[in-house]
Design an enzyme around this catalytic site. Sequence first.
Site, PDB file in Angstrom:
ATOM      1  N   ASP A 104       0.806  -1.225   0.000  1.00 50.16           N
ATOM      2  CA  ASP A 104       0.000   0.000   0.000  1.00 50.16           C
ATOM      3  C   ASP A 104       0.838   1.274   0.000  1.00 50.16           C
ATOM      4  O   ASP A 104       0.311   2.369   0.254  1.00 50.16           O
ATOM      5  CB  ASP A 104      -0.973  -0.015   1.180  1.00 50.16           C
ATOM      6  CG  ASP A 104      -2.144  -0.955   0.913  1.00 50.16           C
ATOM      7  OD1 ASP A 104      -2.573  -1.028  -0.261  1.00 50.16           O
ATOM      8  OD2 ASP A 104      -2.627  -1.616   1.847  1.00 50.16           O
ATOM      9  N   ASP A 173      -6.439  -5.163  -4.799  1.00 47.29           N
ATOM     10  CA  ASP A 173      -6.247  -3.801  -4.282  1.00 47.29           C
ATOM     11  C   ASP A 173      -5.013  -3.126  -4.874  1.00 47.29           C
ATOM     12  O   ASP A 173      -4.960  -1.910  -5.057  1.00 47.29           O
ATOM     13  CB  ASP A 173      -6.077  -3.813  -2.752  1.00 47.29           C
ATOM     14  CG  ASP A 173      -6.996  -4.777  -2.033  1.00 47.29           C
ATOM     15  OD1 ASP A 173      -7.288  -5.858  -2.591  1.00 47.29           O
ATOM     16  OD2 ASP A 173      -7.403  -4.469  -0.907  1.00 47.29           O
TER      17      ASP A 173
HETATM   18  N1  GLY Z   1      -6.962  -2.213   0.495  1.00 42.69           N
HETATM   19  C1  GLY Z   1      -7.629  -2.715   1.635  1.00 42.69           C
HETATM   20  C2  GLY Z   1      -9.084  -2.631   1.538  1.00 42.69           C
HETATM   21  O1  GLY Z   1      -9.639  -2.296   0.508  1.00 42.69           O
HETATM   22  O2  GLY Z   1      -9.726  -2.899   2.528  1.00 42.69           O
END
Ligand code: GLY
Length: 395
Positions: A104, A173
């Site tokens: 992330d 994600d």
């Molecule tokens: N990227 C983590 C979520 O969407 O919860």
Amino acid sequence: MEEKRTGCSNQEWLDGVYDKLLVKMKAECERIGTMIPYTTGKDGKYHDIEEGPWGIGFWTNGFWPGMLWQMYEATGDEEYRKAAVGVEERLDVLLRSPETVDHDAGFLFLLSSVANYRKTGDKDARRRGLMAASTLSARYNLDGRFIRAWNDEMAKMTEHFGGGDIRGWMIIDCMMNIPLLYWASEETKDPRFRKIAVNHAKTAQQYITRPDGSCNHIVAFDPDSGAYLNNPGGQGYESGSSWSRGQSWAVYGFALSYRHTGDETFLDTAKRCAHYCIANLAVNDWLPLVDFRAPAEPVKYDSTAAMCIACGLLEIAEHVSEHEKRFYIKAAYRILRACDAKFANWDPETDSIMTGGTFFYHDPTGENTEVPIIYADYYLIEAILRLKGKALFEW
Ligand code: GLY
């Protein structure tokens, strides 16, 4: 038509929410400043992320500065810029302890440092963005051709969706993180970052998206050989279901990969995932279930998915013909207006705009189900400003 259904045209609705946004965000910026909010507490107020369990490395910590940069772009008000820079300086510590950062890095640094650099040309912001891109690149699995999700500490948390050995996992994600790598290549003219991003996106196309436009959340590969193993369930209802926020990452993420590479297959994938989302939303009054393939009861919503899908549709609309554009923009309006009517809180005295956000389907405490979540507000703001022609491109 929209006027007949709801009493005002899309343009009138947009002008109305834009005016409310200016008032709400001005008040929030004064109250929150360089605090980093995630959700509201039992008192209905935002608290700093370092007061709770998630800490300074939590993946959502870029969204508040991302909102502030959007508002700075729209208004030129210096208070937004100062608060955004203050948060970015707090996030700098992550670059000095990269073990606290995972896939992330894109969410964290695109919306803080890279947004700052894009808007102001600040040299420190550029340096942070490039360091974050290097950290993200280092997660690339050479034989599996994907960027590894999460760090080992997450294995415990992921047990409820099949955890254990997570060294070979990739997740949908990450399609929203790889724009950091596209940016780094555009900035340095060094193709290495872009090639990692493209390989990751191709692997996601092959193993995450399904022919009908739905998608998996997780793919597990052998971390050593890179061979495909299986698809653990993830944050949706179960393996084989269709977690709506994952769907939103696919719609917007593949559209962004198209923007940065010009590879038509990415645009096709984005459109396929978008059409699947539109079909599922249209039969549910344009309101977003947490999982499009969960049992009919209990009904659980996730406004974050809807806001990100809306932004993805607006991104797709920028890359298609005039005739096609109308379809995506109209669908985005339907989603935004339905969620505004059901979930929005425009009272400037209270924190957060969108309620109805859900972190994951099987939330044992209920504390993360249908609550205000910061990224619903980020994507709402981006969508409103895109429609007003006042958005900063942050991806
Ligand atoms: N990227 C983590 C979520 O969407 O919860």
